[in-house]
Design a protein around this motif. Structure first.
Motif, PDB file in Angstrom:
ATOM      1  N   TYR A  31       1.029  -1.228   0.109  1.00 32.25           N
ATOM      2  CA  TYR A  31       0.365  -0.131  -0.170  1.00 32.25           C
ATOM      3  C   TYR A  31       0.554   1.043  -0.348  1.00 32.25           C
ATOM      4  CZ  TYR A  31      -3.998  -3.308   1.313  1.00 32.25           C
ATOM      5  OH  TYR A  31      -4.551  -3.816   1.974  1.00 32.25           O
ATOM      6  N   MET A  32       0.784   2.328  -0.785  1.00 31.51           N
ATOM      7  CA  MET A  32       0.895   3.329  -0.826  1.00 31.51           C
ATOM      8  C   MET A  32       0.105   4.676  -1.079  1.00 31.51           C
ATOM      9  SD  MET A  32       4.765   2.515  -2.423  1.00 31.51           S
ATOM     10  CE  MET A  32       5.665   4.463  -2.246  1.00 31.51           C
ATOM     11  N   SER A  33       0.543   5.818  -0.709  1.00 32.39           N
ATOM     12  CA  SER A  33      -0.448   6.576  -1.273  1.00 32.39           C
ATOM     13  C   SER A  33       0.207   8.091  -0.770  1.00 32.39           C
ATOM     14  CB  SER A  33      -1.716   7.040   0.948  1.00 32.39           C
ATOM     15  OG  SER A  33      -2.174   7.540   0.990  1.00 32.39           O
ATOM     16  N   TYR A  35      -0.465  11.994   0.562  1.00 30.66           N
ATOM     17  CA  TYR A  35      -1.229  12.984   1.241  1.00 30.66           C
ATOM     18  C   TYR A  35      -0.939  14.642   1.207  1.00 30.66           C
ATOM     19  CZ  TYR A  35      -3.215   9.429   3.918  1.00 30.66           C
ATOM     20  OH  TYR A  35      -4.218   7.549   4.791  1.00 30.66           O
ATOM     21  N   GLN A  45      -5.638  12.833   1.575  1.00 26.68           N
ATOM     22  CA  GLN A  45      -5.412  12.178   1.038  1.00 26.68           C
ATOM     23  C   GLN A  45      -5.467  12.292  -0.822  1.00 26.68           C
ATOM     24  OE1 GLN A  45      -7.143   7.444   1.309  1.00 26.68           O
ATOM     25  NE2 GLN A  45      -4.641   7.411   1.398  1.00 26.68           N
ATOM     26  N   TYR A  48      -3.971   6.839  -3.253  1.00 31.56           N
ATOM     27  CA  TYR A  48      -3.755   6.350  -3.000  1.00 31.56           C
ATOM     28  C   TYR A  48      -3.545   4.498  -4.207  1.00 31.56           C
ATOM     29  CZ  TYR A  48      -8.728   4.157  -2.052  1.00 31.56           C
ATOM     30  OH  TYR A  48      -9.491   4.384  -2.030  1.00 31.56           O
ATOM     31  N   SER A  49      -3.204   3.596  -3.418  1.00 33.04           N
ATOM     32  CA  SER A  49      -2.523   2.696  -4.538  1.00 33.04           C
ATOM     33  C   SER A  49      -2.780   1.258  -3.873  1.00 33.04           C
ATOM     34  CB  SER A  49      -1.131   2.038  -4.824  1.00 33.04           C
ATOM     35  OG  SER A  49      -0.628   1.636  -6.230  1.00 33.04           O
ATOM     36  N   MET A  50      -3.048   0.270  -3.534  1.00 35.27           N
ATOM     37  CA  MET A  50      -3.081  -1.453  -3.054  1.00 35.27           C
ATOM     38  C   MET A  50      -2.264  -2.134  -3.498  1.00 35.27           C
ATOM     39  SD  MET A  50      -6.373  -1.316  -2.474  1.00 35.27           S
ATOM     40  CE  MET A  50      -7.994  -0.277  -3.288  1.00 35.27           C
ATOM     41  N   PHE A  90       3.005  14.801   1.788  1.00 38.88           N
ATOM     42  CA  PHE A  90       3.757  13.379   2.227  1.00 38.88           C
ATOM     43  C   PHE A  90       3.127  11.645   1.134  1.00 38.88           C
ATOM     44  CE2 PHE A  90       5.678  14.618   5.607  1.00 38.88           C
ATOM     45  CZ  PHE A  90       4.660  16.396   5.992  1.00 38.88           C
TER      46      PHE A  90
ATOM     47  N   ALA B  99      -8.668  -1.121   2.312  1.00 37.41           N
ATOM     48  CA  ALA B  99      -7.798  -0.983   2.816  1.00 37.41           C
ATOM     49  C   ALA B  99      -6.836   0.138   2.803  1.00 37.41           C
ATOM     50  CB  ALA B  99      -7.037  -2.070   2.538  1.00 37.41           C
ATOM     51  N   SER B 100      -7.122   1.162   1.964  1.00 33.07           N
ATOM     52  CA  SER B 100      -5.027   2.099   1.701  1.00 33.07           C
ATOM     53  C   SER B 100      -5.915   3.519   2.238  1.00 33.07           C
ATOM     54  CB  SER B 100      -4.824   2.447   0.649  1.00 33.07           C
ATOM     55  OG  SER B 100      -3.889   2.845   0.888  1.00 33.07           O
ATOM     56  N   LYS B 101      -7.186   3.511   2.199  1.00 31.22           N
ATOM     57  CA  LYS B 101      -7.911   4.654   2.847  1.00 31.22           C
ATOM     58  C   LYS B 101      -7.803   5.258   3.347  1.00 31.22           C
ATOM     59  CE  LYS B 101     -12.106   7.909   0.974  1.00 31.22           C
ATOM     60  NZ  LYS B 101     -10.979   9.308   1.034  1.00 31.22           N
ATOM     61  N   ILE B 102      -7.374   6.345   4.567  1.00 29.70           N
ATOM     62  CA  ILE B 102      -6.895   6.758   6.034  1.00 29.70           C
ATOM     63  C   ILE B 102      -7.595   7.950   5.741  1.00 29.70           C
ATOM     64  CG2 ILE B 102      -6.239   6.793   8.027  1.00 29.70           C
ATOM     65  CD1 ILE B 102      -4.267   4.318   6.743  1.00 29.70           C
ATOM     66  N   PHE B 104      -7.584  11.317   8.673  1.00 30.27           N
ATOM     67  CA  PHE B 104      -7.612  12.215   9.297  1.00 30.27           C
ATOM     68  C   PHE B 104      -8.556  13.355   9.896  1.00 30.27           C
ATOM     69  CE2 PHE B 104      -2.494  11.110   9.638  1.00 30.27           C
ATOM     70  CZ  PHE B 104      -2.470   9.794   8.476  1.00 30.27           C
TER      71      PHE B 104
END
Lengths: 112, 114
Positions: A31-33, A35, A45, A48-50, A90, B99-102, B104
């Protein structure tokens, strides 16, 4: 050392000039993201990438593109930057759903 | 909509006193919750997480957090604050079904006075 590396750390550019911010992780995370951090707004965000070739939009994707051709790299592309994209960016990676993100040191972008 | 809120922009505590940084969340289902810390000119660092199990979770640097399902809260705590704890703290929640969306929170600046 396990880390997420972003480049450059600082960038000043002009409106409309395409730019790429690179991001690389050496932890074999799936997983990468990306922000962006703005005062009073926390972190939002962008994308993102799974996994390789699997990406999805976050909350503020307009004006940005990403690609995930290799597991370790997740570049952020601004095709035509505008002043409202001036921000602190980030990149982060994670090994899975129940794990925290490891963040890069950030890229401070100024678009004039 | 799924969200996380940090109601205090700033928290001021004297060194040696206990500290609490508040976080409330709104998500469907069982949440995955996180706390991060950001020191000046640095990226965020992971402090601790709640996935399931014991409502009190322990993390780095002596911090702990208490998950309260009925109050939908996940407050960060430390029994005795240090000046070096002064930083920006973020609460985060994983969005159900992603799975990857968070998401803040907006952050709380913690200031510890000597």
């Amino acid at each position: 050392e396990a880390q997420v590396t972003q480049n450059p750390r600082y960038l000043i550019t002009v409106t409309g000039k395409k730019l790429t911010v690179t991001c690389s992780q050496n932890m074999n995370h799936e997983y990468m993201s990306w922000y962006r951090q703005d005062p009073g707004l926390g972190l939002r965000q962008i994308y993102y990438s799974m996994n390789v070739e699997v990406t999805d939009k976050g909350d503020v994707p307009e004006g940005y593109k990403v690609s995930r051709k290799e597991k370790r790299n997740f570049p952020l592309i601004l095709e035509s930057p505008s002043p409202n994209q001036t921000s602190l960016y980030f990149c982060a990676s994670s090994q899975g759903t129940g794990y925290g993100y490891t963040f890069g040191s950030g890229t401070r972008l100024t678009v004039v | 909509a799924q969200s996380v809120a940090q109601p205090e922009d700033q928290v001021n505590v004297a060194e040696g006193n206990p500290l609490t940084v508040k976080c409330t969340y709104s998500v469907s289902g069982n949440p995955y919750l996180f706390w991060y810390v950001q020191y000046p000119n640095r990226g965020l660092q992971f402090l601790l997480k709640y996935i399931t199990g014991d409502n009190l979770v322990k993390g780095s640097y002596g911090f702990e957090a208490e998950f309260n399902k009925s109050q939908t809260s996940f407050h960060l705590k430390k029994p005795s604050a240090l000046v070096s704890d002064s930083a920006l703290y973020f609460c985060a929640v994983r969005v159900l079904g992603s799975a990857s969306k968070i998401i803040f929170g907006s952050g709380t600046r913690l200031s510890i006075r000597p």
